[in-house]
Design a protein around this motif. Structure first.
Motif, PDB file in Angstrom:
ATOM      1  N   ARG A   1     -27.485  -6.426 -35.678  1.00  0.00           N
ATOM      2  CA  ARG A   1     -28.771  -6.176 -35.570  1.00  0.00           C
ATOM      3  C   ARG A   1     -29.579  -6.718 -34.442  1.00  0.00           C
ATOM      4  O   ARG A   1     -30.587  -6.322 -34.045  1.00  0.00           O
ATOM      5  CB  ARG A   1     -29.279  -6.541 -36.848  1.00  0.00           C
ATOM      6  CG  ARG A   1     -30.815  -6.340 -37.384  1.00  0.00           C
ATOM      7  CD  ARG A   1     -31.299  -4.863 -37.243  1.00  0.00           C
ATOM      8  NE  ARG A   1     -30.697  -3.943 -38.111  1.00  0.00           N
ATOM      9  CZ  ARG A   1     -30.191  -2.848 -37.950  1.00  0.00           C
ATOM     10  NH1 ARG A   1     -29.885  -2.333 -36.789  1.00  0.00           N
ATOM     11  NH2 ARG A   1     -29.505  -2.238 -39.246  1.00  0.00           N
ATOM     12  N   PHE A   2     -29.131  -8.016 -34.213  1.00  0.00           N
ATOM     13  CA  PHE A   2     -29.780  -8.771 -33.079  1.00  0.00           C
ATOM     14  C   PHE A   2     -29.566  -8.099 -31.689  1.00  0.00           C
ATOM     15  O   PHE A   2     -30.716  -7.983 -31.183  1.00  0.00           O
ATOM     16  CB  PHE A   2     -28.889 -10.051 -32.893  1.00  0.00           C
ATOM     17  CG  PHE A   2     -29.407 -10.712 -31.734  1.00  0.00           C
ATOM     18  CD1 PHE A   2     -30.615 -11.383 -31.298  1.00  0.00           C
ATOM     19  CD2 PHE A   2     -28.240 -11.058 -30.727  1.00  0.00           C
ATOM     20  CE1 PHE A   2     -30.966 -12.124 -30.294  1.00  0.00           C
ATOM     21  CE2 PHE A   2     -28.580 -12.063 -29.626  1.00  0.00           C
ATOM     22  CZ  PHE A   2     -29.915 -12.491 -29.487  1.00  0.00           C
ATOM     23  N   ALA A   3     -28.381  -7.468 -31.519  1.00  0.00           N
ATOM     24  CA  ALA A   3     -28.087  -6.784 -30.449  1.00  0.00           C
ATOM     25  C   ALA A   3     -29.174  -5.419 -30.205  1.00  0.00           C
ATOM     26  O   ALA A   3     -29.747  -5.099 -29.113  1.00  0.00           O
ATOM     27  CB  ALA A   3     -26.610  -6.295 -30.289  1.00  0.00           C
ATOM     28  N   GLU A   4     -29.128  -4.744 -31.498  1.00  0.00           N
ATOM     29  CA  GLU A   4     -30.162  -3.659 -31.549  1.00  0.00           C
ATOM     30  C   GLU A   4     -31.601  -3.816 -31.239  1.00  0.00           C
ATOM     31  O   GLU A   4     -32.323  -3.191 -30.607  1.00  0.00           O
ATOM     32  CB  GLU A   4     -29.892  -2.971 -32.857  1.00  0.00           C
ATOM     33  CG  GLU A   4     -28.597  -2.236 -33.099  1.00  0.00           C
ATOM     34  CD  GLU A   4     -28.714  -1.048 -32.183  1.00  0.00           C
ATOM     35  OE1 GLU A   4     -29.508  -0.250 -32.233  1.00  0.00           O
ATOM     36  OE2 GLU A   4     -27.660  -0.950 -31.522  1.00  0.00           O
ATOM     37  N   LEU A   5     -31.976  -5.010 -32.228  1.00  0.00           N
ATOM     38  CA  LEU A   5     -33.249  -5.149 -31.835  1.00  0.00           C
ATOM     39  C   LEU A   5     -33.914  -5.829 -30.354  1.00  0.00           C
ATOM     40  O   LEU A   5     -34.730  -5.560 -29.977  1.00  0.00           O
ATOM     41  CB  LEU A   5     -33.739  -6.151 -32.892  1.00  0.00           C
ATOM     42  CG  LEU A   5     -33.907  -5.851 -34.278  1.00  0.00           C
ATOM     43  CD1 LEU A   5     -33.819  -6.963 -35.400  1.00  0.00           C
ATOM     44  CD2 LEU A   5     -34.895  -4.868 -34.532  1.00  0.00           C
ATOM     45  N   GLN A   6     -32.751  -6.400 -29.851  1.00  0.00           N
ATOM     46  CA  GLN A   6     -32.976  -6.968 -28.558  1.00  0.00           C
ATOM     47  C   GLN A   6     -33.371  -5.756 -27.501  1.00  0.00           C
ATOM     48  O   GLN A   6     -34.030  -5.793 -26.314  1.00  0.00           O
ATOM     49  CB  GLN A   6     -31.688  -7.464 -27.764  1.00  0.00           C
ATOM     50  CG  GLN A   6     -31.864  -9.080 -28.143  1.00  0.00           C
ATOM     51  CD  GLN A   6     -30.944 -10.069 -27.302  1.00  0.00           C
ATOM     52  OE1 GLN A   6     -29.770  -9.439 -27.333  1.00  0.00           O
ATOM     53  NE2 GLN A   6     -31.087 -11.030 -26.917  1.00  0.00           N
TER      54      GLN A   6
END
Length: 720
Positions: free
Chosen positions: A526-531
């Motif tokens: 999710r961190f990678a997607e939101l970044q």
């Protein structure tokens, strides 16, 4: 430091208390390797299954305390034609023919045709090898067969019967058979054989239950109860509300209440110091506060002050919902303690929470003229040395830290007050260990988990209780909404517009990394997607990161440089960023109610209105639906706690299975909770009447403490 042997896990199979165990109990503490048929492999499996400490084996008592989850009734012998499909039946069959699958067709079953005077049935075996079916069911002979009745085409069949016995061995077939929770590699039949031999090891034991209680409720003796549960003659004997199971659940509660009572009397017996305060530092703290204390805080502070002024040691639990201001009550107590020249220690379960407490308290202490240090396990050597020197000399009045405060090199000049946050993550014995660092140290325990009365008695029965129900003035309500995860794109767009207005948000995920077995978006993914959507303003925090990495991420979020903090439940308690007004909890259906309430409490801490969004997968089960509806419609933590216990049944509301503190092995709280009140009353009566547990009745009660692994409280007993 005197530790009373309390650093050991209270549920460990081998007791290390300094008091010898009664000789009569020795058979129950023998290794399971003494049981016929338990070799090294099975012994190692049982040790893992029952949670024996590394390098140790399970013992007879572990086996006997493993309760059945149900009972199979094999007494029905209607005959083939009258046995209901889907039921368990026991049939006396004439074996007629074996139909062996053709060579090369390994998937085809072996069928055995049989009959009785009422009809015909086929017994079906898949993957049968080695001729054991032919030997077990020889053509032309009679066998008793027990299992579930099914259909194949228009004929009755039984697939893989549970039992096959010859007529002269009918007594070996368990007509009433307990069913146990198992683990991979451990079959029900093997476990039943082990339990049967363990039952033979039960010694004659004295009775510890008062005769009026036992007679009133019609309970059997302890050994008789174990035999009724593990070798029932009737299905009702194994029922969760049977007299035998009720008696054993009461015993478990009674042992726990006795241990808590002994701890309580120890704290009361070790005389405290009747403190006298001049009010100077507490007034300065009040002046430094940016808000007025609530009526609940004022009342709790008065209760704490009265305890501190008493010559008895304080043992008080401060319950307060998220954001109710418990830390300020603790600060007032620590300031009052400093007025007497004594020091205070505030212990938190994680470095993140300890650092948060320190950041909250340091500016207030500075204004009030109080010296405070943060002590964790990962400090630089020079910083640690300076902190330790300050504590030993008395120049530091308040220490904030983690379990590092337990360590032997931490010496206080005059420790007067121990404050423990999120107590249920430590346990009774650890809090005593910290209190032992000072003479007559007072104890204040704080929890942001509102706890139902049943669990207050269970985990904190040795303490007086103060409750904070109000939230400080100015706290805004939190709007809570529930949405399916399919609305993800819409959620991200709404979040984009809020971030453009300067808002900050938490995004909580239940896992750190993607799992092959659970379809949950991990925090890292999710961190990678939101970044990608919000470059440069997203940070990640989870429990596997180093302390330095966590602190860096938190510092960026607290300063406002980062606007989104993707996190696991590491932020459940203690993280305080007033500007954060949005929390999105992904896969909310996988969290407990109390945990959702704790997480929601990370927002609504400033003057702006806040929002909590619960994202879930579809379809939702009934329990998950009820849980999310409960969190959406109320923000009363105490109401939520009661609902949580109702929905989770005997699930552990305090989360103690995850944190190492034992739950129950026998008692099921939602079924047996009324017995806890009896146990609480009876434990108090036993200790009032015989505080040293001396004489024959005292010996019986000591035996109970050993049987339920509460014997580490025995060295604390007061001689009569």
């Amino acid at each position: 430091m005197r530790n009373n042997g309390l650093q050991h896990h209270p549920e460990s199979p081998s007791s290390e208390s300094t008091v010898p165990r009664p000789e009569s109990l020795t058979p129950l503490f023998r290794s399971v390797s003494a049981i016929k048929g338990v070799g090294d492999q099975l012994g190692a499996l049982l040790a893992r299954f029952f949670g024996a400490p590394e390098g140790q084996q399970a013992i007879m008592l572990d086996v006997l305390m493993h309760m059945p989850s149900g009972v199979i009734d094999r007494r029905q012998q209607h005959g083939v034609a009258y046995a209901p499909v889907g039921s368990i039946a026991t049939l006396r069959l004439h074996i007629d023919e074996h139909i062996v699958p053709p060579r090369g067709n390994a998937r085809a079953p072996l069928r055995v045709l049989a009959h009785d005077e009422t009809g015909e049935i086929s017994l079906t075996f898949f993957g049968a090898r080695g001729g054991w079916v032919e030997r077990s069911l020889p053509v032309g002979e009679v066998r008793f067969v027990s299992g579930e009745i099914g259909f194949f085409g228009k004929s009755r069949q039984m697939t893989h019967p549970d039992y096959i016995v010859a007529e002269d061995k009918l007594d070996t077939l368990p007509f009433v058979e307990p069913v146990y929770p198992l683990t991979h590699g451990l079959s029900s039949k093997v476990l039943r054989k082990v339990i049967a031999q363990a039952l033979d090891a039960i010694p004659i034991m004295p009775e510890w239950i008062a005769s009026f209680r036992k007679d009133m409720l019609g309970w059997p003796g302890f050994a008789e109860a174990l035999r009724a549960v593990h070798a029932p003659e009737r299905p009702s004997q194994g029922d969760i509300v049977s007299p035998a199971r009720m008696r054993l659940a009461y015993d478990e509660y009674l042992a726990g209440q006795l241990a808590l009572g002994i701890v309580r009397s120890t704290m009361k017996r070790t005389r405290g110091i009747a403190r006298r305060f001049n009010g100077q530092l507490t007034e300065r703290v009040k002046e430094a506060l940016p808000f007025a204390l609530t009526a609940g805080q004022i009342e709790a502070i008065a209760e704490v002050m009265a305890d501190l002024e008493s010559p008895d040691r304080m043992a008080r639990l401060l319950q307060g919902d998220v954001g109710s201001g418990k830390t300020m009550v603790a600060l007032m107590a620590m300031a009052a303690m400093a007025e007497t020249g004594a020091q205070s220690a505030l212990m938190a379960p994680t470095e993140l929470l300890a650092a948060q407490h320190f950041r909250t308290l340091e500016p207030l202490c500075e204004k009030a003229g109080l010296s405070i240090v943060l002590l964790t396990g990962k400090m630089r050597a020079s910083e640690r040395r300076a902190a330790l020197d300050g504590l030993e000399s008395g120049s530091v009045q308040i220490a904030v830290g983690t379990h590092a405060l337990f360590q032997g090199d931490v010496r206080f000049h005059q420790l007067g007050l121990t404050v423990v946050d999120e107590q249920h993550r430590f346990g009774v014995h650890q809090r005593l260990a910290l209190s032992d660092k000072g003479r007559g140290t007072d104890l204040l325990v704080m929890t942001a988990t509102p706890i139902p009365r049943t669990l207050v008695l269970t985990h904190f029965g040795d303490m007086d209780v103060s409750v904070l129900r109000e939230k400080p003035a100015g706290r805004q309500p939190i709007d809570t909404a529930v949405l399916p995860i399919s609305h993800y794109d819409r959620v991200v767009e709404r979040l984009r517009s809020r971030l453009a207005e300067g808002a900050q948000a938490y995004w909580v995920c239940p896992l750190v990394e993607e799992s092959e077995t659970i379809d949950v978006v991990a925090a890292q993914d999710r961190f990678a997607e939101l970044q990608k959507v919000f470059p440069g303003v997203v940070e990640l925090v989870h429990g596997r990161m180093s302390q330095a990495e966590k602190q860096r991420a938190m510092a960026r979020f607290q300063s406002g440089e980062a606007q989104i903090l993707v996190a696991t439940t590491v932020i459940e308690v203690g993280v305080d960023v007033p500007n954060a007004t949005i929390i999105i909890i992904e896969h909310a259906e996988r969290f407990g109610l109390a945990q959702l309430h704790q997480l929601r409490g990370r927002v609504g801490r400033g003057s702006a209105r806040s929002a909590c969004l619960l994202l879930h997968t579809e379809p939702l089960g009934e329990t998950a639906k009820a849980r999310l509806e409960a969190i959406r419609t109320t923000d009363d933590g105490f109401e939520i706690a009661e609902k949580d216990m109702e929905l989770r049944g005997h699930g552990d509301v305090l989360g103690t299975r995850q944190s190492g503190m034992p739950g129950y092995r026998i008692a099921v709280p939602d079924v047996h909770r009324h017995l806890l009140e009896f146990a609480h009353e009876d434990a108090r009566a036993i200790l009032d009447r015989n505080p040293g547990l001396e004489g024959p009745q005292g010996e019986a009660v000591r035996a109970l403490l050993y049987l339920f692994r509460k014997d580490l409280a025995i060295p604390l007993l007061k001689a009569g």
